[in-house]
Scaffold this active site. Structure first.
Site, PDB file in Angstrom:
ATOM      1  N   TYR A  29      -1.927  -1.809  10.344  1.00 32.83           N
ATOM      2  CA  TYR A  29      -1.915  -2.182   8.916  1.00 32.83           C
ATOM      3  C   TYR A  29      -0.678  -1.635   8.230  1.00 32.83           C
ATOM      4  O   TYR A  29       0.019  -2.353   7.489  1.00 32.83           O
ATOM      5  CB  TYR A  29      -3.185  -1.655   8.257  1.00 32.83           C
ATOM      6  CG  TYR A  29      -3.225  -1.776   6.759  1.00 32.83           C
ATOM      7  CD1 TYR A  29      -3.566  -2.985   6.154  1.00 32.83           C
ATOM      8  CD2 TYR A  29      -2.962  -0.685   5.940  1.00 32.83           C
ATOM      9  CE1 TYR A  29      -3.631  -3.096   4.774  1.00 32.83           C
ATOM     10  CE2 TYR A  29      -3.015  -0.792   4.563  1.00 32.83           C
ATOM     11  CZ  TYR A  29      -3.354  -2.006   3.980  1.00 32.83           C
ATOM     12  OH  TYR A  29      -3.407  -2.109   2.607  1.00 32.83           O
ATOM     13  N   SER A  73       0.838  -1.205   0.000  1.00 30.68           N
ATOM     14  CA  SER A  73       0.000   0.000   0.000  1.00 30.68           C
ATOM     15  C   SER A  73       0.867   1.248   0.000  1.00 30.68           C
ATOM     16  O   SER A  73       1.915   1.302   0.659  1.00 30.68           O
ATOM     17  CB  SER A  73      -0.902   0.021   1.245  1.00 30.68           C
ATOM     18  OG  SER A  73      -1.527   1.285   1.397  1.00 30.68           O
TER      19      SER A  73
END
Length: 248
Positions: free
Chosen positions: A152, A139
């Site tokens: 995360y 990401s």
């Protein structure tokens, strides 16, 4: 002619589904997904229409039983296995002040340890073959940070480090290891978690150079390239697919 085999994890919907469909033009597939649901059946139907044989492995990749099932499928396909696209993950939004260490560890397990487990499964086959491609989905938030996603982001940052380490480990066997660093990608699930979706889209487009939402197919195209023979001299890299959100 016998096709090579690619594994795609988290392939029942969104980015993973787009990757599986794209790879099905060249590979037979082992697809992992949490449940046997309508999304998975759509993927299986599509890839089979494109001429690919597909096997589904159901279950949570944090469960050793699911990893064991995946390992059996890998063993069955050892002579044909060429590609792993490690995509499965989750990103619950939890504020740092509300995040307990058990939840933090759970996110590390889901978004880092499962990727390592899948890479371990395929390494013997790929190194014996003296050819392979491992592609992980990360990401752009590893570069930008964001509130409510500390665990995360920490896990995905670790994943990018793992990619670089494995590139060193596996390069001598002509096995490349890279990641696709995804930006803001439009998936159906976002409509359920974003209160004012239209305002969110406006804010996101203001951050980007390319004035449209990213689509799963955008990430799939990058993963497809990194999984191809053409990417044989690229390893240890993160290819950012974010419409110019993060210009670093």
């Amino acid at each position: 002619m016998t096709r090579p085999v690619a594994i795609v994890t988290g392939a029942g919907s969104g980015i993973g589904a787009a990757i599986a469909k794209r790879l099905s033009d060249r590979y037979d597939l082992i697809i992992s997904h949490l449940n046997d649901d309508a999304d998975l059946q759509d993927v299986l139907t599509t890839v089979e229409q494109r001429g690919a044989a597909a096997v589904a492995v159901l279950g949570d990749l944090t469960d050793p039983a699911t990893i064991d099932t995946l390992a059996r499928e890998v063993q069955e396909s050892t002579d044909r296995l060429e590609v792993l696209v490690s995509n499965a993950g989750a990103y619950p939004r939890i504020a740092w002040n509300a995040l307990d260490l058990d939840s933090f560890r759970e996110q590390i397990e889901i978004n880092l340890v499962t990727h390592a487990a899948c890479a371990k499964l395929v390494t013997p086959a790929l190194t014996a073959r003296l050819y392979g491609r491992i592609v992980a989905v990360s990401s752009v938030l590893t570069q930008l940070g964001r509130v409510d996603l500390a665990a995360y982001i920490a896990a995905k940052s670790g994943l990018e480090g793992l990619v670089r380490a494995l590139a060193r480990e596996l390069g001598p066997y002509d096995v490349t290891v890279n990641c696709v660093r995804a930006g803001s990608i439009e998936v159906p699930a976002e409509h359920a978690v974003v209160a004012d979706h239209e305002a969110m889209v406006t804010r996101q487009l203001d951050r980007q150079c390319v004035q449209r939402r990213g689509q799963p197919d955008d990430v799939a195209a990058a993963a497809d390239f990194l999984a191809s023979h053409d990417a044989g001299f690229i390893t240890g890299q993160c290819l950012t697919v974010d419409g110019g959100w993060c210009l670093t």
